[in-house]
Design an enzyme around this catalytic site. Structure first.
Site, PDB file in Angstrom:
ATOM      1  N   MET A  18       0.797  -1.152  -0.066  1.00 31.68           N
ATOM      2  CA  MET A  18      -0.129   0.071   0.024  1.00 31.68           C
ATOM      3  C   MET A  18       0.907   1.250   0.095  1.00 31.68           C
ATOM      4  O   MET A  18       1.609   1.527   0.829  1.00 31.68           O
ATOM      5  CB  MET A  18      -0.781   0.062   1.175  1.00 31.68           C
ATOM      6  CG  MET A  18      -2.015  -0.976   1.252  1.00 31.68           C
ATOM      7  SD  MET A  18      -3.236  -1.119   2.585  1.00 31.68           S
ATOM      8  CE  MET A  18      -2.150  -1.715   3.953  1.00 31.68           C
ATOM      9  N   ALA A  19       0.810   2.076  -1.088  1.00 34.66           N
ATOM     10  CA  ALA A  19       1.729   3.106  -1.179  1.00 34.66           C
ATOM     11  C   ALA A  19       1.309   4.112  -0.104  1.00 34.66           C
ATOM     12  O   ALA A  19      -0.021   4.334   0.088  1.00 34.66           O
ATOM     13  CB  ALA A  19       1.421   3.832  -2.679  1.00 34.66           C
ATOM     14  N   GLN A  71       7.645  -3.932  -4.682  1.00 35.51           N
ATOM     15  CA  GLN A  71       6.966  -4.006  -5.813  1.00 35.51           C
ATOM     16  C   GLN A  71       7.533  -2.943  -6.898  1.00 35.51           C
ATOM     17  O   GLN A  71       8.079  -1.813  -6.541  1.00 35.51           O
ATOM     18  CB  GLN A  71       5.697  -3.781  -5.435  1.00 35.51           C
ATOM     19  CG  GLN A  71       4.679  -3.795  -6.373  1.00 35.51           C
ATOM     20  CD  GLN A  71       3.264  -3.438  -6.162  1.00 35.51           C
ATOM     21  OE1 GLN A  71       2.950  -2.241  -5.874  1.00 35.51           O
ATOM     22  NE2 GLN A  71       2.507  -4.458  -6.203  1.00 35.51           N
ATOM     23  N   CYS A 101      -3.292  -1.980  -9.412  1.00 30.21           N
ATOM     24  CA  CYS A 101      -3.328  -0.614  -8.616  1.00 30.21           C
ATOM     25  C   CYS A 101      -4.303   0.318  -9.495  1.00 30.21           C
ATOM     26  O   CYS A 101      -3.736   0.238 -10.856  1.00 30.21           O
ATOM     27  CB  CYS A 101      -1.943  -0.109  -8.386  1.00 30.21           C
ATOM     28  SG  CYS A 101      -2.349   1.790  -7.116  1.00 30.21           S
ATOM     29  N   LYS A 140       0.872  -9.053  -9.163  1.00 30.94           N
ATOM     30  CA  LYS A 140      -0.378  -8.820  -8.209  1.00 30.94           C
ATOM     31  C   LYS A 140      -1.214  -8.246  -9.394  1.00 30.94           C
ATOM     32  O   LYS A 140      -0.890  -7.213  -9.863  1.00 30.94           O
ATOM     33  CB  LYS A 140      -0.108  -7.697  -6.968  1.00 30.94           C
ATOM     34  CG  LYS A 140      -1.092  -7.472  -6.442  1.00 30.94           C
ATOM     35  CD  LYS A 140      -1.038  -6.748  -5.065  1.00 30.94           C
ATOM     36  CE  LYS A 140      -2.207  -6.337  -4.378  1.00 30.94           C
ATOM     37  NZ  LYS A 140      -2.720  -5.203  -4.940  1.00 30.94           N
ATOM     38  N   GLY A 225      -4.714  -5.801   3.250  1.00 28.64           N
ATOM     39  CA  GLY A 225      -4.443  -4.230   3.122  1.00 28.64           C
ATOM     40  C   GLY A 225      -5.052  -3.681   4.116  1.00 28.64           C
ATOM     41  O   GLY A 225      -4.555  -3.451   5.389  1.00 28.64           O
TER      42      GLY A 225
HETATM   43  C1  LIG Z   1      -3.656   3.285   0.551  1.00 25.16           C
HETATM   44  C2  LIG Z   1      -3.720   2.092  -0.444  1.00 25.16           C
HETATM   45  C3  LIG Z   1      -2.258   2.184  -1.224  1.00 25.16           C
HETATM   46  C4  LIG Z   1      -2.349   0.998  -2.052  1.00 25.16           C
HETATM   47  N1  LIG Z   1      -1.158   0.823  -2.921  1.00 25.16           N
HETATM   48  C5  LIG Z   1      -0.870  -0.127  -3.647  1.00 25.16           C
HETATM   49  C6  LIG Z   1       0.357  -0.231  -4.236  1.00 25.16           C
HETATM   50  O1  LIG Z   1       1.135   0.349  -4.150  1.00 25.16           O
HETATM   51  N2  LIG Z   1       0.444  -1.547  -5.310  1.00 25.16           N
HETATM   52  C7  LIG Z   1      -0.636  -2.342  -5.292  1.00 25.16           C
HETATM   53  O2  LIG Z   1      -0.591  -3.381  -5.927  1.00 25.16           O
HETATM   54  N3  LIG Z   1      -1.827  -2.183  -4.536  1.00 25.16           N
HETATM   55  C8  LIG Z   1      -2.063  -1.266  -3.883  1.00 25.16           C
HETATM   56  N4  LIG Z   1      -3.042  -1.061  -3.131  1.00 25.16           N
HETATM   57  C9  LIG Z   1      -4.113  -2.296  -3.163  1.00 25.16           C
HETATM   58  C10 LIG Z   1      -3.976  -2.945  -2.186  1.00 25.16           C
HETATM   59  O3  LIG Z   1      -2.812  -3.626  -2.095  1.00 25.16           O
HETATM   60  C11 LIG Z   1      -5.111  -4.124  -1.931  1.00 25.16           C
HETATM   61  O4  LIG Z   1      -4.957  -4.871  -3.140  1.00 25.16           O
HETATM   62  C12 LIG Z   1      -6.482  -3.516  -1.665  1.00 25.16           C
HETATM   63  O5  LIG Z   1      -6.338  -2.650  -0.847  1.00 25.16           O
HETATM   64  C13 LIG Z   1      -7.585  -4.689  -1.509  1.00 25.16           C
HETATM   65  O6  LIG Z   1      -7.133  -5.239  -0.239  1.00 25.16           O
HETATM   66  P1  LIG Z   1      -7.865  -4.960   1.002  1.00 25.16           P
HETATM   67  O7  LIG Z   1      -9.246  -5.065   0.823  1.00 25.16           O
HETATM   68  O8  LIG Z   1      -7.392  -5.931   2.054  1.00 25.16           O
HETATM   69  O9  LIG Z   1      -7.392  -3.399   1.651  1.00 25.16           O
HETATM   70  C14 LIG Z   1      -3.306   0.088  -2.326  1.00 25.16           C
HETATM   71  C15 LIG Z   1      -4.501   0.096  -1.539  1.00 25.16           C
HETATM   72  C16 LIG Z   1      -4.502   1.160  -0.633  1.00 25.16           C
HETATM   73  C17 LIG Z   1      -5.788   1.257   0.328  1.00 25.16           C
END
Ligand SMILES: Cc1cc2nc3c(=O)[nH]c(=O)nc-3n(C[C@H](O)[C@H](O)[C@H](O)COP(=O)(O)O)c2cc1C
Length: 336
Positions: A18-19, A71, A101, A140, A225
């Site tokens: 998560m960025a 990543q 993403c 991913k 996440g």
């Molecule tokens: C704040 C934020 C930043 C994220 N940044 C990335 C990222 O840099 N790379 C990525 O593949 N997914 C990113 N995601 C997606 C998460 O890795 C994840 O796939 C998504 O939040 C769904 O999972 P969750 O329901 O458990 O949060 C981000 C999600 C959030 C909420």
């Protein structure tokens, strides 16, 4: 036991990249609290942009436990291959490619989940990156680019053929953004179609949900996440439940305080005090989101700009609520 190349994960519960969240302090905390693998925030494949403080911090893995998964995000096979090579030289032990993403900044350059639309380009990218490094490469993805075009199974086969060692799937399409509920049917289909490990991701926020998704999809691991924001101990809770079927109790207030306090100190040390104090606000707010009676305190906390004051505030809020009024000086109360 989940294996990625020569690495065996200690638990099938993984921290999602998560960025702006999964920086080194948060990753280290989640590892200590039971995550079997943590993945760094994405790093752009445009190496000309790496000479910024933000990029340098994202590539700082000092003291991190193995395996260190980094990543990368981008849309050009050669640039991604070069980024993978350089990250491996900087200490990455697994390269993870972001095709999951929906962020505009990445997608405007046809990167992230927008790539799912172009299966030929996906194949070229994966082959270029796998060919560029001798460490495992993971991928991913989302389930497709919109609900009418859920090509996750095709992408998964392309990934396996290209030599990808594990696949994380977020159960939404690109068009879904974060709306609606994650669906797990496509993840189950993907698991059936390939033999590399599959990590199920999306809306997993409790041990019971993790068990349900593992059973429903047959996935090898779950990836968490948003459920870990403000709750890094969730990894221990889910791992324990998956292993034993028993619920661990919620951590005691003292334990939560100690974890949060340590987290804040790690942020100050990693980012420096000025930036560390600002980043700490976000994490404390998430933590408070899990507490009742947090909103007054939140406003008070967000205007504190010194580590000592932040530390005193969380201590009072969690351990000595009676002391809070005393701590919130008249000047601070005017902000409330
Ligand atoms: C704040 C934020 C930043 C994220 N940044 C990335 C990222 O840099 N790379 C990525 O593949 N997914 C990113 N995601 C997606 C998460 O890795 C994840 O796939 C998504 O939040 C769904 O999972 P969750 O329901 O458990 O949060 C981000 C999600 C959030 C909420």
């Amino acid at each position: 036991m989940v294996r990625i190349g020569s690495y065996t994960l200690a638990s099938p519960v993984i921290l999602a990249p998560m960025a702006g969240v999964t920086d080194r302090p948060f990753r280290q905390l989640c590892r200590e609290l039971g995550a079997g693998l943590v993945v760094s925030e994405m790093v752009t494949s445009d190496v000309s942009l790496w000479n910024t403080r933000k990029s340098r911090l994202r590539m700082d893995h000092a003291g991190e436990e193995e395996p260190r998964s980094v990543q990368i995000a981008g849309g050009d096979p050669e640039m991604l291959a070069e980024a993978a090579r350089l990250n491996a030289e900087h200490g990455a032990q697994i390269i993870d490619i972001n095709m999951g993403c929906p962020a505009k900044k990445v997608c405007n350059k046809a990167a992230g989940s927008a790539l799912l639309k172009d299966e030929k380009l996906v194949s070229e990218i994966l082959e270029a990156v796998v060919g560029a490094v001798d460490i495992p490469v993971t991928l991913k993805i989302r389930t497709g680019w919109n609900p009418e075009n859920r090509n996750g199974v095709t992408i998964a086969r392309i990934a396996e053929d290209a030599g990808i060692t594990a696949l994380a799937v977020h159960g939404r399409t690109r068009a879904d953004a974060y709306k609606g509920n994650a669906e797990y049917d496509t993840i189950a289909d993907i698991k059936q179609a390939i033999s590399i490990p599959v990590f199920a991701n999306g809306d997993i926020t409790s041990p019971e949900k993790a068990r349900y998704v593992m059973d429903y999809t047959g996935a090898d691991a779950v990836m968490i996440g948003r459920g870990a924001q403000g709750r890094p101990w969730i990894f221990k809770q889910i791992s324990h439940y998956l292993a034993t079927g028993e619920q661990l109790p919620e951590p005691e207030d003292l334990t939560k305080y100690e974890i949060l306090s340590r987290h804040l100190n790690a942020l100050y040390a990693f980012y420096g005090e000025l930036m560390g104090v600002r980043i700490a606000r976000k994490h404390v707010n998430w933590y408070l989101g899990t507490q009742e009676s947090g909103s007054h305190f939140r406003r008070y906390f967000n205007q504190l700009d010194q580590p000592e004051a932040q530390q005193a505030a969380i201590r009072s809020f969690i351990l000595e609520p009676g002391q809070l009024n005393h701590l919130m000086t008249p000047a601070a109360e005017t902000v409330l």
